[in-house]
Design a protein around this motif. Sequence first.
Motif, PDB file in Angstrom:
ATOM      1  N   GLY A   7       1.039  -1.215   0.015  1.00  0.00           N
ATOM      2  CA  GLY A   7      -0.006   0.035   0.200  1.00  0.00           C
ATOM      3  C   GLY A   7       0.909   1.494   0.000  1.00  0.00           C
ATOM      4  N   ILE A   8       0.702   1.903  -0.958  1.00  0.00           N
ATOM      5  CA  ILE A   8       1.463   3.385  -1.098  1.00  0.00           C
ATOM      6  C   ILE A   8       0.579   4.459  -0.917  1.00  0.00           C
ATOM      7  CG2 ILE A   8       3.138   4.676  -2.595  1.00  0.00           C
ATOM      8  CD1 ILE A   8       3.750   2.034  -3.869  1.00  0.00           C
ATOM      9  N   HIS A  24     -12.941   6.212   4.920  1.00  0.00           N
ATOM     10  CA  HIS A  24     -12.521   7.513   4.566  1.00  0.00           C
ATOM     11  C   HIS A  24     -11.176   7.408   3.734  1.00  0.00           C
ATOM     12  CE1 HIS A  24     -15.338   9.060   7.715  1.00  0.00           C
ATOM     13  NE2 HIS A  24     -14.954   7.833   8.177  1.00  0.00           N
ATOM     14  N   MET A  25     -11.265   6.550   2.689  1.00  0.00           N
ATOM     15  CA  MET A  25     -10.062   6.326   1.963  1.00  0.00           C
ATOM     16  C   MET A  25     -10.525   6.100   0.333  1.00  0.00           C
ATOM     17  SD  MET A  25      -8.218   2.904   3.327  1.00  0.00           S
ATOM     18  CE  MET A  25      -6.994   2.817   2.396  1.00  0.00           C
ATOM     19  N   THR A  26      -9.588   6.204  -0.551  1.00  0.00           N
ATOM     20  CA  THR A  26      -9.620   5.595  -1.942  1.00  0.00           C
ATOM     21  C   THR A  26      -8.492   4.865  -2.287  1.00  0.00           C
ATOM     22  OG1 THR A  26     -10.911   7.694  -2.693  1.00  0.00           O
ATOM     23  CG2 THR A  26      -9.940   6.609  -4.411  1.00  0.00           C
ATOM     24  N   VAL A  27      -8.579   3.563  -2.781  1.00  0.00           N
ATOM     25  CA  VAL A  27      -7.547   2.646  -3.186  1.00  0.00           C
ATOM     26  C   VAL A  27      -7.544   2.453  -4.875  1.00  0.00           C
ATOM     27  CG1 VAL A  27      -7.652   1.722  -1.019  1.00  0.00           C
ATOM     28  CG2 VAL A  27      -9.150   0.933  -2.767  1.00  0.00           C
ATOM     29  N   SER A  28      -6.629   1.816  -5.116  1.00  0.00           N
ATOM     30  CA  SER A  28      -6.566   1.208  -6.474  1.00  0.00           C
ATOM     31  C   SER A  28      -6.682  -0.222  -6.193  1.00  0.00           C
ATOM     32  CB  SER A  28      -5.201   1.712  -7.235  1.00  0.00           C
ATOM     33  OG  SER A  28      -4.129   1.090  -6.453  1.00  0.00           O
ATOM     34  N   ILE A  37       0.731  -3.666  -6.110  1.00  0.00           N
ATOM     35  CA  ILE A  37       1.003  -2.327  -5.639  1.00  0.00           C
ATOM     36  C   ILE A  37      -0.569  -1.755  -5.750  1.00  0.00           C
ATOM     37  CG2 ILE A  37       1.931  -0.029  -6.589  1.00  0.00           C
ATOM     38  CD1 ILE A  37       3.887  -1.454  -7.915  1.00  0.00           C
ATOM     39  N   GLN A  38      -0.880  -1.197  -4.542  1.00  0.00           N
ATOM     40  CA  GLN A  38      -2.123  -0.566  -4.386  1.00  0.00           C
ATOM     41  C   GLN A  38      -1.820   0.873  -3.898  1.00  0.00           C
ATOM     42  OE1 GLN A  38      -4.485  -1.440  -0.669  1.00  0.00           O
ATOM     43  NE2 GLN A  38      -6.086  -2.007  -2.177  1.00  0.00           N
ATOM     44  N   TRP A  39      -2.428   1.833  -4.591  1.00  0.00           N
ATOM     45  CA  TRP A  39      -2.311   3.398  -4.299  1.00  0.00           C
ATOM     46  C   TRP A  39      -3.384   3.471  -3.260  1.00  0.00           C
ATOM     47  CZ3 TRP A  39       1.780   6.099  -5.147  1.00  0.00           C
ATOM     48  CH2 TRP A  39       2.684   5.567  -6.112  1.00  0.00           C
ATOM     49  N   GLN A  40      -3.212   4.599  -2.346  1.00  0.00           N
ATOM     50  CA  GLN A  40      -4.190   4.909  -1.254  1.00  0.00           C
ATOM     51  C   GLN A  40      -3.998   6.111  -1.058  1.00  0.00           C
ATOM     52  OE1 GLN A  40      -2.476   2.261   1.775  1.00  0.00           O
ATOM     53  NE2 GLN A  40      -3.940   0.529   1.132  1.00  0.00           N
ATOM     54  N   ARG A  41      -5.210   7.073  -1.217  1.00  0.00           N
ATOM     55  CA  ARG A  41      -5.504   8.360  -0.798  1.00  0.00           C
ATOM     56  C   ARG A  41      -6.487   8.545   0.191  1.00  0.00           C
ATOM     57  NH1 ARG A  41      -7.889  10.437  -4.922  1.00  0.00           N
ATOM     58  NH2 ARG A  41      -9.503  10.886  -4.078  1.00  0.00           N
ATOM     59  N   TYR A  42      -5.896   9.056   1.555  1.00  0.00           N
ATOM     60  CA  TYR A  42      -6.707   9.344   2.513  1.00  0.00           C
ATOM     61  C   TYR A  42      -7.488  10.354   2.751  1.00  0.00           C
ATOM     62  CZ  TYR A  42      -4.148   5.136   4.067  1.00  0.00           C
ATOM     63  OH  TYR A  42      -3.742   3.817   4.500  1.00  0.00           O
ATOM     64  N   ASP A  43      -8.782  10.455   2.969  1.00  0.00           N
ATOM     65  CA  ASP A  43      -9.742  11.666   3.311  1.00  0.00           C
ATOM     66  C   ASP A  43      -9.195  12.439   4.613  1.00  0.00           C
ATOM     67  OD1 ASP A  43     -11.313  10.556   1.339  1.00  0.00           O
ATOM     68  OD2 ASP A  43     -12.887   9.935   3.085  1.00  0.00           O
ATOM     69  N   LYS A  44      -9.084  13.679   4.509  1.00  0.00           N
ATOM     70  CA  LYS A  44      -8.839  14.590   5.540  1.00  0.00           C
ATOM     71  C   LYS A  44      -9.032  14.062   7.036  1.00  0.00           C
ATOM     72  CE  LYS A  44      -8.039  18.676   2.839  1.00  0.00           C
ATOM     73  NZ  LYS A  44      -8.299  19.791   2.266  1.00  0.00           N
ATOM     74  N   ASP A  45     -10.401  13.577   7.236  1.00  0.00           N
ATOM     75  CA  ASP A  45     -10.909  12.893   8.445  1.00  0.00           C
ATOM     76  C   ASP A  45     -10.683  11.441   8.730  1.00  0.00           C
ATOM     77  OD1 ASP A  45     -12.362  12.057   6.373  1.00  0.00           O
ATOM     78  OD2 ASP A  45     -14.416  12.427   7.692  1.00  0.00           O
ATOM     79  N   ALA A  46      -9.741  10.834   7.731  1.00  0.00           N
ATOM     80  CA  ALA A  46      -9.426   9.489   8.054  1.00  0.00           C
ATOM     81  C   ALA A  46      -8.772   9.121   9.494  1.00  0.00           C
ATOM     82  CB  ALA A  46      -8.389   8.970   6.983  1.00  0.00           C
ATOM     83  N   PRO A  47      -9.445   8.220  10.090  1.00  0.00           N
ATOM     84  CA  PRO A  47      -8.968   8.157  11.587  1.00  0.00           C
ATOM     85  C   PRO A  47      -7.655   7.204  11.784  1.00  0.00           C
ATOM     86  CG  PRO A  47     -10.950   6.781  11.011  1.00  0.00           C
ATOM     87  CD  PRO A  47     -10.486   7.791   9.743  1.00  0.00           C
TER      88      PRO A  47
END
Length: 111
Positions: A7-8, A24-28, A37-47
């Motif tokens: 996870g990147i 609270h995230m988005t992944v590939s 390989i998995q891209w990960q973008r976290y929401d601002k409120d991700a706990p």
Amino acid sequence: MKFNHVGIPTTERFEGEIPLPHLHMTVSDHKNNPYGIQWQRYDKDAPYPKLVKTVAHVAFEVENLEDALKGQKVIITPNSPIEGLVVAFIEVNGAPIELMEVDRTRCAEEI
């Protein structure tokens, strides 16, 4: 243990985004390449701990998550993001590691 994915974390949008609003995230899709390989973008409120949101992790499937966590520095306690899957994160030498227990009789998705 069996390797599952890397996870990147990123703050940028990426091709093939899969939104996971309940997490609270988005992944590939880590299965769209032979290296997991998995891209990960976290929401601002991700706990999640800053370490998980900023440092790449390696994920491994384990037979028994409770046993695998014994004596480890747990940074995200066991939780179930989808039916049949329980995950937790530990910190090893300053890096996050994801441990996954998969019940393939209950897990609707191919993990």
